[in-house]
Structures are given as structure tokens and as C-alpha cells.
Motif scaffolding. Structure first.
Motif, PDB file in Angstrom:
ATOM      1  N   LEU A   1       0.826  -1.209   0.000  1.00 44.63           N
ATOM      2  CA  LEU A   1       0.000   0.000   0.000  1.00 44.63           C
ATOM      3  C   LEU A   1       0.857   1.255   0.000  1.00 44.63           C
ATOM      4  CD1 LEU A   1      -2.631  -0.977   2.727  1.00 44.63           C
ATOM      5  CD2 LEU A   1      -2.840  -1.250   0.239  1.00 44.63           C
ATOM      6  N   ARG A   2       0.292   2.316  -0.565  1.00 44.24           N
ATOM      7  CA  ARG A   2       0.903   3.634  -0.466  1.00 44.24           C
ATOM      8  C   ARG A   2       0.467   4.268   0.854  1.00 44.24           C
ATOM      9  NH1 ARG A   2       0.070   6.475  -6.311  1.00 44.24           N
ATOM     10  NH2 ARG A   2       1.573   7.906  -5.359  1.00 44.24           N
ATOM     11  N   LYS A   3       1.040   5.407   1.183  1.00 44.06           N
ATOM     12  CA  LYS A   3       0.676   6.082   2.426  1.00 44.06           C
ATOM     13  C   LYS A   3      -0.795   6.458   2.452  1.00 44.06           C
ATOM     14  CE  LYS A   3       5.259   7.967   3.471  1.00 44.06           C
ATOM     15  NZ  LYS A   3       6.069   9.192   3.697  1.00 44.06           N
ATOM     16  N   SER A   4      -1.378   6.644   1.279  1.00 41.83           N
ATOM     17  CA  SER A   4      -2.794   7.000   1.190  1.00 41.83           C
ATOM     18  C   SER A   4      -3.701   5.816   1.493  1.00 41.83           C
ATOM     19  CB  SER A   4      -3.114   7.523  -0.212  1.00 41.83           C
ATOM     20  OG  SER A   4      -2.896   6.510  -1.188  1.00 41.83           O
ATOM     21  N   GLY A   5      -3.117   4.608   1.565  1.00 45.18           N
ATOM     22  CA  GLY A   5      -3.911   3.411   1.801  1.00 45.18           C
ATOM     23  C   GLY A   5      -4.337   2.712   0.527  1.00 45.18           C
ATOM     24  N   LYS A   6      -4.003   3.297  -0.633  1.00 48.07           N
ATOM     25  CA  LYS A   6      -4.341   2.681  -1.905  1.00 48.07           C
ATOM     26  C   LYS A   6      -3.222   1.730  -2.344  1.00 48.07           C
ATOM     27  CE  LYS A   6      -7.134   6.561  -3.576  1.00 48.07           C
ATOM     28  NZ  LYS A   6      -7.312   7.553  -4.682  1.00 48.07           N
ATOM     29  N   ARG A   7      -3.566   0.812  -3.216  1.00 50.41           N
ATOM     30  CA  ARG A   7      -2.582  -0.131  -3.738  1.00 50.41           C
ATOM     31  C   ARG A   7      -1.455   0.628  -4.437  1.00 50.41           C
ATOM     32  NH1 ARG A   7      -2.881  -5.553  -5.280  1.00 50.41           N
ATOM     33  NH2 ARG A   7      -5.170  -5.541  -5.058  1.00 50.41           N
ATOM     34  N   MET A   8      -0.228   0.219  -4.175  1.00 52.17           N
ATOM     35  CA  MET A   8       0.910   0.841  -4.830  1.00 52.17           C
ATOM     36  C   MET A   8       0.963   0.406  -6.289  1.00 52.17           C
ATOM     37  SD  MET A   8       4.966   0.801  -3.686  1.00 52.17           S
ATOM     38  CE  MET A   8       4.598   1.618  -2.117  1.00 52.17           C
ATOM     39  N   ASP A   9       1.242   1.354  -7.195  1.00 51.44           N
ATOM     40  CA  ASP A   9       1.387   1.010  -8.603  1.00 51.44           C
ATOM     41  C   ASP A   9       2.867   0.961  -8.973  1.00 51.44           C
ATOM     42  OD1 ASP A   9       2.243   3.658  -8.881  1.00 51.44           O
ATOM     43  OD2 ASP A   9       0.330   4.355  -9.664  1.00 51.44           O
ATOM     44  N   ARG A  10       3.163   0.591 -10.210  1.00 53.10           N
ATOM     45  CA  ARG A  10       4.549   0.400 -10.633  1.00 53.10           C
ATOM     46  C   ARG A  10       5.362   1.694 -10.545  1.00 53.10           C
ATOM     47  NH1 ARG A  10       5.340  -2.400 -15.015  1.00 53.10           N
ATOM     48  NH2 ARG A  10       7.187  -1.256 -15.711  1.00 53.10           N
ATOM     49  N   ASN A  11       4.738   2.848 -10.809  1.00 51.84           N
ATOM     50  CA  ASN A  11       5.462   4.118 -10.750  1.00 51.84           C
ATOM     51  C   ASN A  11       5.857   4.473  -9.325  1.00 51.84           C
ATOM     52  OD1 ASN A  11       5.261   4.560 -13.561  1.00 51.84           O
ATOM     53  ND2 ASN A  11       3.209   5.416 -13.330  1.00 51.84           N
ATOM     54  N   ALA A  12       4.931   4.266  -8.393  1.00 51.99           N
ATOM     55  CA  ALA A  12       5.237   4.534  -6.990  1.00 51.99           C
ATOM     56  C   ALA A  12       6.286   3.554  -6.481  1.00 51.99           C
ATOM     57  CB  ALA A  12       3.961   4.435  -6.147  1.00 51.99           C
ATOM     58  N   ALA A  13       6.201   2.292  -6.938  1.00 54.32           N
ATOM     59  CA  ALA A  13       7.196   1.288  -6.535  1.00 54.32           C
ATOM     60  C   ALA A  13       8.574   1.672  -7.053  1.00 54.32           C
ATOM     61  CB  ALA A  13       6.796  -0.085  -7.074  1.00 54.32           C
ATOM     62  N   TYR A  14       8.625   2.202  -8.266  1.00 54.57           N
ATOM     63  CA  TYR A  14       9.898   2.645  -8.842  1.00 54.57           C
ATOM     64  C   TYR A  14      10.543   3.715  -7.948  1.00 54.57           C
ATOM     65  CZ  TYR A  14      13.141   4.741 -12.217  1.00 54.57           C
ATOM     66  OH  TYR A  14      14.262   5.233 -12.834  1.00 54.57           O
ATOM     67  N   GLN A  15       9.745   4.672  -7.522  1.00 52.39           N
ATOM     68  CA  GLN A  15      10.271   5.741  -6.669  1.00 52.39           C
ATOM     69  C   GLN A  15      10.734   5.217  -5.319  1.00 52.39           C
ATOM     70  OE1 GLN A  15      10.961   8.743  -7.745  1.00 52.39           O
ATOM     71  NE2 GLN A  15      10.105   8.203  -9.756  1.00 52.39           N
ATOM     72  N   ARG A  16       9.991   4.238  -4.752  1.00 54.65           N
ATOM     73  CA  ARG A  16      10.390   3.677  -3.466  1.00 54.65           C
ATOM     74  C   ARG A  16      11.723   2.943  -3.586  1.00 54.65           C
ATOM     75  NH1 ARG A  16      10.013   5.972   0.265  1.00 54.65           N
ATOM     76  NH2 ARG A  16      10.591   4.158   1.518  1.00 54.65           N
ATOM     77  N   ILE A  17      11.890   2.192  -4.670  1.00 55.35           N
ATOM     78  CA  ILE A  17      13.144   1.461  -4.866  1.00 55.35           C
ATOM     79  C   ILE A  17      14.304   2.429  -5.031  1.00 55.35           C
ATOM     80  CG2 ILE A  17      14.384  -0.118  -6.404  1.00 55.35           C
ATOM     81  CD1 ILE A  17      12.241  -1.409  -4.597  1.00 55.35           C
ATOM     82  N   LYS A  18      14.104   3.515  -5.771  1.00 55.69           N
ATOM     83  CA  LYS A  18      15.148   4.520  -5.946  1.00 55.69           C
ATOM     84  C   LYS A  18      15.539   5.134  -4.612  1.00 55.69           C
ATOM     85  CE  LYS A  18      16.180   6.269  -9.607  1.00 55.69           C
ATOM     86  NZ  LYS A  18      17.321   6.075 -10.545  1.00 55.69           N
ATOM     87  N   THR A  19      14.539   5.434  -3.793  1.00 58.83           N
ATOM     88  CA  THR A  19      14.799   6.038  -2.486  1.00 58.83           C
ATOM     89  C   THR A  19      15.557   5.069  -1.573  1.00 58.83           C
ATOM     90  OG1 THR A  19      12.822   7.432  -2.628  1.00 58.83           O
ATOM     91  CG2 THR A  19      13.718   7.027  -0.427  1.00 58.83           C
ATOM     92  N   LEU A  20      15.116   3.826  -1.542  1.00 61.47           N
ATOM     93  CA  LEU A  20      15.768   2.829  -0.704  1.00 61.47           C
ATOM     94  C   LEU A  20      17.198   2.547  -1.177  1.00 61.47           C
ATOM     95  CD1 LEU A  20      12.764   0.362  -0.295  1.00 61.47           C
ATOM     96  CD2 LEU A  20      13.763   1.804   1.498  1.00 61.47           C
TER      97      LEU A  20
END
Length: 303
Positions: free
Chosen positions: A213-232
Motif C-alpha cells: 500500500l501507499r501512504k494513502s492506503g491505496k494499492r501501490m502502482d509500478r510508478n510509486a514502486a519505482y520511486q520507493r526502490i530509488k529512495t531505498l
């Protein structure tokens, strides 16, 4: 029958080429369909500019389109190969649907794509371990996201689509994760205990619904996952060039590094062809075992 009736006015407003394209694209889903649609649009536009009807094209026309991709668009051999493969698929279905009597791509010359197995090593064992540790320290959701891709070799869309109920079953003594992969192919993946604990921590008290899930509580999509991986990756001190597929690549390479037979690694990666899995064997061992060292040592005694 109601669906057919609903589609009738849509087909009535489409050209034969558009109906043929829709027939071909209907075989695919999601991002694959979007990518293939983009490739067909490029081809159809080239045909329009050159006064060619796609369903009347000859082999020579497709050959000239290939040169257009290489010389005018500057596409690399791998991109040209992929786009021509889409065109070949389109014509194969057009012939099967009796829209054409002959496939113009039957004798089409495809560009050769060469792979250097020592390039793009991806993450090694230590780097992947650091990324997993960084994700675990960040949050249960981050840990689950990285574990699904970096330890179970899921593609980013597959990881985002995992539901909590997808890993609730036991099969032949193994807790398993059920996913639908590329081409909507079902797969059953055993979940090691450390990964299972990570997934359960991400689920928390929830028993169904999207796992990641994203912080909003919605399912994470591929674009948001991309940003999380970059940050991590940045937090773990890794290259900014890391993206979600890097984790899947690292998982498959790690399986080969750990000594998994090619057949087992192929099953793990869910590749239809073992030659695809072999491309991931770009590990440090490939260089360690390179014959250049043997030849140098062999000749050194006589030099």
C-alpha cells in the motif's frame, strides 16, 4: 450475445486495419498490450505517410520500415527486433483471421541482438543484502516490496498486484504465493519463512486486499514502486541507476551464483526459454572462470 451487440457499432466505425490490430492486441493485457499498441501505431503512421495500407504491405515495405527504425528513429538493434516481432505477430494473426492471404514478414530479415554476459552485473550478494536490510529498517511495506522482487524474483507489476489472500495457502507442506505473471500465466511460488514473516508484517491485522500500500492506503502502482526502490537504493548507498527490474535480475543472478542448476533457476525466474535465464548468468564467477586466465597461466611457463 449482448457483448457482441455492444461491439457492433464500434467495429462499424473502424477500418479493416484497425479491426485487425484490435484482434491482435486482444491477445494481450496490461503493459504488454500498451507497448504493442505503441509499436503498431509507429508502423501504421509510417504506412500512412508512405501511402501504404498495412493489410496490403509486402515484405519489401516492412524491410524499409526496419531501415526507418534504424536510420531515422535511431532505434538500437534490440528495439528494432522487438518492434519487428510485434509487426510479425500482427501479420500472423491477420493471416489466421483471413484478412490476408500471405504473411509479408515470413522471410523478413531480423536484426541480430548480441548480449555481453559480462556487462550489467546488477547487484551482488552484499549489495542485495544491504538493500533488503535497508528496506526492513524503513517499514514493513518497503521490506515486503523489496523481498517480493529481490528474493522471489517477482516483476514490479506482479509485486504490486499481490493480495494478502494470495499467500494464505499451503501446498504439499509449503506455504505458497500464487501470482499471475507475464502473459497472465499462473504461478505457484514457495515462500521461505523469512520472506513469509516479512509479508505477514506488511499485512498486519488485515486479512485480505492489496499487500503493498501507499501512504494513502491505496494499492501501490509500478510508478510509486519505482520511486520507493530509488529512495531505498540511495539510503543503502547504491547506484541511482537501480530500478525495480534490477531486483528481479539480482534474485535470478543470486540463484545461479548460489549454485542452482539452470533448470531450477529457469523455474524460479519463470522463463519459457532457458536461454533467457542464461543471460542472467553475468555473475562475478563468469569472469573468475574466464578462459583468459587459463591461457595466460598456461603460456606463462613457456614464455
Amino acid at each position: 450475445m449482448n457483448n457482441v451487440t455492444t461491439l457492433a457499432p464500434i467495429f462499424a466505425s473502424m477500418t479493416e486495419e484497425e479491426i485487425a490490430a484490435a484482434s491482435y492486441l486482444a491477445r494481450y493485457q496490461g503493459n504488454t498490450r500498451k507497448m504493442f499498441l505503441s509499436d503498431l501505431r509507429i508502423y501504421f503512421e509510417w504506412c500512412r505517410v508512405n501511402g501504404i495500407l498495412p493489410l496490403q504491405a509486402k515484405r519489401v515495405h516492412v524491410e524499409f520500415f526496419a531501415r526507418h527504425l534504424e536510420e531515422d528513429r535511431g532505434n538500437a538493434p534490440a528495439s528494432v527486433h522487438r518492434r519487428l516481432s510485434v509487426i510479425k505477430g500482427f501479420y500472423r494473426i491477420a493471416v489466421a483471421d483471413d484478412r490476408m492471404s500471405k504473411d509479408p514478414t515470413t522471410h523478413l530479415k531480423m536484426p541480430k541482438v548480441h548480449y555481453d554476459e559480462t556487462r550489467t552485473l546488477g547487484l551482488d550478494r552484499i549489495e542485495l543484502g544491504n538493500l533488503v536490510a535497508t528496506a526492513r529498517a524503513s517499514s514493513p511495506i518497503d521490506a515486503a516490496l523489496v523481498s517480493l522482487m529481490g528474493l522471489l524474483a517477482l516483476r514490479v507489476t506482479e509485486a504490486c498486484n499481490v493480495n494478502i489472500e494470495d499467500f494464505s495457502e499451503v501446498e504439499r507442506g509449503h506455504r505458497v504465493l500464487r501470482v499471475y505473471g507475464k502473459g497472465n500465466k499462473p504461478a505457484t511460488i514457495p515462500v521461505p519463512v523469512p520472506v513469509l514473516r516479512t509479508l505477514e508484517a506488511a499485512a498486519g491485522d488485515r486479512t485480505e486486499g492489496a499487500l503493498i500500500l501507499r501512504k494513502s492506503g491505496k494499492r501501490m502502482d509500478r510508478n510509486a514502486a519505482y520511486q520507493r526502490i530509488k529512495t531505498l537504493a540511495r539510503k543503502a548507498g547504491l547506484s541511482d541507476r537501480i530500478h525495480p527490474h534490477t531486483l528481479r535480475h539480482a534474485a535470478i543472478t543470486a540463484a545461479l551464483d548460489a549454485g542452482a542448476p539452470l533448470r531450477d533457476a529457469q523455474v524460479f525466474a519463470r522463463h519459457s526459454d532457458p536461454r533467457i535465464t542464461t543471460r542472467y548468468d553475468r555473475s562475478r564467477l563468469n569472469l573468475d572462470r574466464h578462459a583468459a586466465y587459463l591461457v595466460s597461466g598456461f603460456i606463462a611457463g613457456a614464455a
